[in-house]
Write an enzyme that holds these catalytic residues in place. Sequence first.
Site, PDB file in Angstrom:
ATOM      1  N   LYS A 144       3.923  -8.992   8.454  1.00  0.00           N
ATOM      2  CA  LYS A 144       2.755  -9.780   8.418  1.00  0.00           C
ATOM      3  C   LYS A 144       1.739  -9.405   9.715  1.00  0.00           C
ATOM      4  CE  LYS A 144       3.985 -13.487   5.494  1.00  0.00           C
ATOM      5  NZ  LYS A 144       3.153 -13.219   4.282  1.00  0.00           N
ATOM      6  N   ARG A 203      10.598 -15.416  -3.640  1.00  0.00           N
ATOM      7  CA  ARG A 203      11.125 -15.431  -4.996  1.00  0.00           C
ATOM      8  C   ARG A 203      12.504 -14.892  -4.823  1.00  0.00           C
ATOM      9  NH1 ARG A 203       6.603 -11.086  -6.540  1.00  0.00           N
ATOM     10  NH2 ARG A 203       5.598 -12.380  -4.986  1.00  0.00           N
TER      11      ARG A 203
END
Length: 476
Positions: free
Chosen positions: A254, A328
Amino acid sequence: MKISYSAAVNSKIDIAIYPYFENKITKKHVDAKLFKGKSGEILLVPTKKILLLGLGKKDKLESADVRGLFAKAVKALMNGKYNKVGLYWDKPLNNFDTEVLEGLLLPNHHVAKYKTGKDLKKANDKLIKELVIIGSGLPKGFKKHADDINKIVESVHYVRDIVTGPPNTVSVDFVANEAKKAARSGGFSVKVYDKVWLKKNKMGAILGVNAGSGNKGAKLLIMEYKPKGAAAKKAPIMLVGKGLIFDTGGYNLKPTKYIEDMQQDMAGGATVLGVFRVLKQLGVKRRVVGVVPLTENLIDAYAMKPSDILTAYNGKTIEVRNTDAEGRLILADALAYGVKTFKPEFTIDLATLTGACVVALGDRYAGVMGNDKKLIEELIDAGKVTDELLWELPLHKDFSEAMKGIIGDLRNADNGTSYMAGSSKAGAFLQYFVDKSKWAHLDIAGTAYVQKPKVHESQYGTGYGVRLLAEFLRKI
Ligand code: BES
Ligand code: ZN
Ligand code: ZN
């Protein structure tokens, strides 16, 4: 905050809040010109030890406004001068007893927990220590109800602290220990499974995300609340929460402006823990199981790479296309394990899962999706009651198709177009791990952690979802 009761105002009360509807001022506190009772109007008269709070027109007053108005009044008193705050209870408030109490209790929290010395003392001194309900027109069962709300709000504050807390303190082990502590007093059990167990049980997706964490292990928390009675014999309700201690993004690192606050990424897990802390107090009749996978998403020589293939608990292979789509992955194992082991009547998962959800819904709505209309509607309704709003996002079979792999069964992100319907595709990915069992997924990426809090919130962790799930579970 302690809640006590008094039939009349007394000298020990530092200040008393008197709420009034517009032009319905029944006591003569001040000159009629000075206070009309317009919505949001506040008149603080320290010399008389009163705060007059305007509620506006009675027929215009909505549930969410009540929470906000009382929160505003309490905030005006959080300056260190008032320890014991009274609330003059007028009968017309009886329809809104929950909102009034939540409004008064929710703001009484601060985030300066890591300050020291005088600064810490100052922050603590500003908190109100006791709420005195003054009056005799309280609705039936008020005291028990107030205790319930107080416990829920205390848990909201608890979740805020865990979500806001720095990841070098709020680590995998810290959260696991918090769960153990909470279990001891909260009437539920907790099992903490470590990496050895995860390996033995072939939870390759959690282990894949954890691979770059050096000797900082992964853990799986399993909480179980088993009340007595016939309803507890039914299949349980399962709550699953993303417990990602810090999300660097992994090799898909990120960038600055996206990485700073990623300690919030365990908000789903913290919320599940927060809900478990109130189940006994609320007398929830159903068995409830909680599953929280805990790990960081870091980078070292062993970290998972885009193009790695992981094998999840249910045997499905997953192409890692993006190491930043790690939530996920850990939920995949948690859901598959939970559904197979506990055969729940239905599952609700909570996760700060996608930036796409923040873009779509901001901090006003969390996204909800799933495979059971009734469950989704009940959750949306509970959210309207607590003003923790949910907005349904679609799960289309094309989204499920997009999450299929090329050399493996599935992929955790679709190449090139993952920014399109990102929240729905994340949901579609999770769906492969619940099979046909009833399930709803709450994407709380925009609501769990905010820079601009609402009047009853604190900056950063909001505790979003605790009240919503408490409301949902107490009605079941
Ligand atoms: N934890 C993030 C999502 C997030 C973003 C939470 C902002 C809170 C605030 C999640 O793990 C993530 O990085 N998702 C990616 C998925 C993408 C790579 C397919 C995203 O949303 O960009
Ligand atoms: Zn991520
Ligand atoms: Zn994440």
